[in-house]
Design a protein around this motif. Sequence first.
Motif, PDB file in Angstrom:
ATOM      1  N   HIS A 241      50.057  54.329  23.561  1.00  0.00           N
ATOM      2  CA  HIS A 241      50.153  52.715  23.900  1.00  0.00           C
ATOM      3  C   HIS A 241      49.709  51.896  22.839  1.00  0.00           C
ATOM      4  O   HIS A 241      48.453  52.142  22.231  1.00  0.00           O
ATOM      5  CB  HIS A 241      49.485  52.757  24.994  1.00  0.00           C
ATOM      6  CG  HIS A 241      49.473  51.085  25.672  1.00  0.00           C
ATOM      7  ND1 HIS A 241      48.265  50.589  25.980  1.00  0.00           N
ATOM      8  CD2 HIS A 241      50.427  50.303  25.471  1.00  0.00           C
ATOM      9  CE1 HIS A 241      48.438  49.244  26.256  1.00  0.00           C
ATOM     10  NE2 HIS A 241      49.768  49.180  25.958  1.00  0.00           N
ATOM     11  N   VAL A 242      50.641  51.100  22.174  1.00  0.00           N
ATOM     12  CA  VAL A 242      49.856  50.017  21.246  1.00  0.00           C
ATOM     13  C   VAL A 242      49.975  48.659  21.846  1.00  0.00           C
ATOM     14  O   VAL A 242      50.706  48.208  22.453  1.00  0.00           O
ATOM     15  CB  VAL A 242      51.009  50.159  20.026  1.00  0.00           C
ATOM     16  CG1 VAL A 242      50.551  48.994  19.052  1.00  0.00           C
ATOM     17  CG2 VAL A 242      51.439  51.424  19.460  1.00  0.00           C
ATOM     18  N   GLN A 243      48.653  48.271  21.726  1.00  0.00           N
ATOM     19  CA  GLN A 243      48.456  46.979  22.250  1.00  0.00           C
ATOM     20  C   GLN A 243      49.120  45.740  21.565  1.00  0.00           C
ATOM     21  O   GLN A 243      49.433  45.843  20.459  1.00  0.00           O
ATOM     22  CB  GLN A 243      46.842  46.397  21.975  1.00  0.00           C
ATOM     23  CG  GLN A 243      46.009  47.365  22.724  1.00  0.00           C
ATOM     24  CD  GLN A 243      45.778  47.359  24.336  1.00  0.00           C
ATOM     25  OE1 GLN A 243      46.466  46.307  24.683  1.00  0.00           O
ATOM     26  NE2 GLN A 243      45.442  48.373  25.060  1.00  0.00           N
ATOM     27  N   CYS A 244      49.514  44.778  22.553  1.00  0.00           N
ATOM     28  CA  CYS A 244      50.041  43.590  21.929  1.00  0.00           C
ATOM     29  C   CYS A 244      49.079  42.485  21.215  1.00  0.00           C
ATOM     30  O   CYS A 244      47.964  42.800  21.595  1.00  0.00           O
ATOM     31  CB  CYS A 244      50.916  42.693  23.023  1.00  0.00           C
ATOM     32  SG  CYS A 244      52.355  43.631  23.764  1.00  0.00           S
ATOM     33  N   PRO A 245      49.896  41.787  20.123  1.00  0.00           N
ATOM     34  CA  PRO A 245      51.143  41.805  19.706  1.00  0.00           C
ATOM     35  C   PRO A 245      51.446  42.859  18.688  1.00  0.00           C
ATOM     36  O   PRO A 245      50.679  43.291  18.081  1.00  0.00           O
ATOM     37  CB  PRO A 245      51.242  40.410  19.159  1.00  0.00           C
ATOM     38  CG  PRO A 245      49.658  40.276  18.597  1.00  0.00           C
ATOM     39  CD  PRO A 245      48.926  40.671  19.645  1.00  0.00           C
ATOM     40  N   HIS A 246      52.759  43.108  18.803  1.00  0.00           N
ATOM     41  CA  HIS A 246      53.100  44.095  17.830  1.00  0.00           C
ATOM     42  C   HIS A 246      53.555  43.728  16.242  1.00  0.00           C
ATOM     43  O   HIS A 246      54.796  43.898  15.972  1.00  0.00           O
ATOM     44  CB  HIS A 246      54.355  45.019  18.565  1.00  0.00           C
ATOM     45  CG  HIS A 246      54.181  45.603  19.595  1.00  0.00           C
ATOM     46  ND1 HIS A 246      55.038  45.891  20.597  1.00  0.00           N
ATOM     47  CD2 HIS A 246      52.917  46.224  20.361  1.00  0.00           C
ATOM     48  CE1 HIS A 246      54.424  46.488  21.816  1.00  0.00           C
ATOM     49  NE2 HIS A 246      53.133  46.499  21.458  1.00  0.00           N
ATOM     50  N   THR A 247      52.340  43.420  15.852  1.00  0.00           N
ATOM     51  CA  THR A 247      52.800  42.904  14.574  1.00  0.00           C
ATOM     52  C   THR A 247      52.745  43.961  13.553  1.00  0.00           C
ATOM     53  O   THR A 247      52.377  45.184  13.752  1.00  0.00           O
ATOM     54  CB  THR A 247      51.586  41.675  14.090  1.00  0.00           C
ATOM     55  OG1 THR A 247      50.189  42.612  14.104  1.00  0.00           O
ATOM     56  CG2 THR A 247      51.532  40.837  14.892  1.00  0.00           C
ATOM     57  N   SER A 248      53.211  43.549  12.119  1.00  0.00           N
ATOM     58  CA  SER A 248      53.295  44.639  11.058  1.00  0.00           C
ATOM     59  C   SER A 248      51.754  45.227  10.889  1.00  0.00           C
ATOM     60  O   SER A 248      51.872  46.428  10.709  1.00  0.00           O
ATOM     61  CB  SER A 248      54.005  43.996   9.720  1.00  0.00           C
ATOM     62  OG  SER A 248      52.942  42.882   9.374  1.00  0.00           O
ATOM     63  N   VAL A 249      50.757  44.451  11.174  1.00  0.00           N
ATOM     64  CA  VAL A 249      49.437  45.147  10.830  1.00  0.00           C
ATOM     65  C   VAL A 249      49.056  46.105  12.035  1.00  0.00           C
ATOM     66  O   VAL A 249      48.329  46.959  11.549  1.00  0.00           O
ATOM     67  CB  VAL A 249      48.406  43.860  10.783  1.00  0.00           C
ATOM     68  CG1 VAL A 249      47.025  44.369  10.504  1.00  0.00           C
ATOM     69  CG2 VAL A 249      48.841  42.995   9.514  1.00  0.00           C
ATOM     70  N   ILE A 283      55.841  48.753   5.997  1.00  0.00           N
ATOM     71  CA  ILE A 283      55.967  49.562   5.064  1.00  0.00           C
ATOM     72  C   ILE A 283      54.765  49.442   3.987  1.00  0.00           C
ATOM     73  O   ILE A 283      54.095  50.263   3.300  1.00  0.00           O
ATOM     74  CB  ILE A 283      57.311  50.095   4.366  1.00  0.00           C
ATOM     75  CG1 ILE A 283      58.181  50.495   5.749  1.00  0.00           C
ATOM     76  CG2 ILE A 283      57.268  50.891   3.273  1.00  0.00           C
ATOM     77  CD1 ILE A 283      57.632  51.748   6.297  1.00  0.00           C
ATOM     78  N   PRO A 284      54.869  48.139   3.296  1.00  0.00           N
ATOM     79  CA  PRO A 284      54.047  47.918   2.158  1.00  0.00           C
ATOM     80  C   PRO A 284      52.634  48.111   2.519  1.00  0.00           C
ATOM     81  O   PRO A 284      51.730  48.351   1.767  1.00  0.00           O
ATOM     82  CB  PRO A 284      54.668  46.490   1.816  1.00  0.00           C
ATOM     83  CG  PRO A 284      55.762  46.359   2.212  1.00  0.00           C
ATOM     84  CD  PRO A 284      56.072  47.008   3.505  1.00  0.00           C
ATOM     85  N   ILE A 285      52.121  47.622   3.932  1.00  0.00           N
ATOM     86  CA  ILE A 285      50.775  47.708   4.201  1.00  0.00           C
ATOM     87  C   ILE A 285      50.398  49.235   4.161  1.00  0.00           C
ATOM     88  O   ILE A 285      49.123  49.591   3.654  1.00  0.00           O
ATOM     89  CB  ILE A 285      50.666  47.267   5.379  1.00  0.00           C
ATOM     90  CG1 ILE A 285      50.998  45.582   5.539  1.00  0.00           C
ATOM     91  CG2 ILE A 285      49.114  47.473   6.157  1.00  0.00           C
ATOM     92  CD1 ILE A 285      51.194  45.023   6.932  1.00  0.00           C
ATOM     93  N   ILE A 286      51.298  50.283   4.739  1.00  0.00           N
ATOM     94  CA  ILE A 286      50.878  51.704   4.592  1.00  0.00           C
ATOM     95  C   ILE A 286      50.690  52.150   3.276  1.00  0.00           C
ATOM     96  O   ILE A 286      49.860  53.013   3.154  1.00  0.00           O
ATOM     97  CB  ILE A 286      52.074  52.334   5.418  1.00  0.00           C
ATOM     98  CG1 ILE A 286      52.053  51.927   6.810  1.00  0.00           C
ATOM     99  CG2 ILE A 286      51.800  53.830   5.481  1.00  0.00           C
ATOM    100  CD1 ILE A 286      53.192  52.513   7.859  1.00  0.00           C
ATOM    101  N   LEU A 287      51.640  51.795   2.465  1.00  0.00           N
ATOM    102  CA  LEU A 287      51.765  52.261   1.066  1.00  0.00           C
ATOM    103  C   LEU A 287      50.176  51.901   0.278  1.00  0.00           C
ATOM    104  O   LEU A 287      49.796  52.467  -0.467  1.00  0.00           O
ATOM    105  CB  LEU A 287      52.852  51.839   0.128  1.00  0.00           C
ATOM    106  CG  LEU A 287      54.040  52.412   0.463  1.00  0.00           C
ATOM    107  CD1 LEU A 287      55.572  51.971  -0.110  1.00  0.00           C
ATOM    108  CD2 LEU A 287      54.167  53.766   0.153  1.00  0.00           C
TER     109      LEU A 287
END
Length: 404
Positions: A241-249, A283-287
Amino acid sequence: MSGTPSTERSCTEGQEHQRPLLSQSTSDGINNIDVEFNTLECDSNVNENGKRKLTSNVWPHFDREKHDGEWTTICKNCKKRLLAKSRSGTTHLRGHLDRCPRRIFHDVKQMLKATKIKEGDVKLSTFQFDQDIARRELANMIILHEYPLSIVDHFGFQRFLTSVQPMFKIPTRNTLKSDIMKMYDYERVKTLDLLERNKRRIAITTNMWTCNNQRKGFMAITTHFVDNEWALQSRIIRFAHVQCPHTSVVLADAMMDCILDWRLEKKVSVLTVDNCSTNNTMIPIILDKLSSDSTLLNGEMFHMRCSAHILNLIVNEGLDVINDNIDRIRGSVSYWTSSPKREEKFLETVRELEIESIKKLALDCKTKWNSTFLMIHSALIYKTVFPRLRQRDSQYKCVPTEND
């Protein structure tokens, strides 16, 4: 055989058993000869070595051997060693059998079960009941079919299990939950070991969706790889479960937590996501969080776009041309599947028109073109039913036209 007194023998120490078996006299001038046969009346509880046999019914479950000069017994089930002196008796052995953790109890009524091999042939085989195996299979059933844990409290379910196997002790909900979590921990360790032993790169796919009734977002993460035996493997490693808001971060943090938790930071080849704009910035944040030497070509091939999602976008854009037609079909399917009473009226009309198909109406998901295709395919079978239903139900407004 001799005319002299027979030799006295005994079958147990300190005991002598003699009985004249035959006294025979001859009349041809030969002196009377008394022939005696000594029959040794041996006790059935004495073995060939002159030692008394072990007659208690506990001995089949134990092995006897000398240990440090004293007779001891070893449980055949758990291999525990107990004393076996003559003065000790068997009460302590019987008590151990009653509480032995590894003893398999047999259900006498089901020791024989018929196994059908082929038509006309039946094979008899033994059956052994194991409480642990039964509990594990109950937990598997709950997981596979998503049954509620409260099923173990249902009276009908309890009666059924009692009729099938009276020896099965039905666990409580808390015990069942504990069993399921232990199974998860066991499977997680197995999967973690499989991923660690794998020497090749691992591809990851992920998807996000929102639960309609609870409005909660969930992320599923799946690994795909070729193992050391060159067999294609796929394993779901996270359903969270992913808490809102579902931002890229937020999505990047959830993905990195999973990668680090499963020790995949140096093994990921590509990450496949749909074409959502949030994923493009994720993707760039993960990289940035991964070291450059742990990715292929410094991460140039890390971002893989889902081809199935691209195809879905293309088809949905084409369906926009006939969107009004599809909306009327979707409205009709939704109307006649919304309640059991309406479904019954729909089936009654189908029988009146003598349509033999048993295919049910299927409501689509707007974002999945293949489900829209299946909805239209099922509605086409009953295209003559909808106008007839309009005559029987004044509230039914969205009737598909012949053109639709």
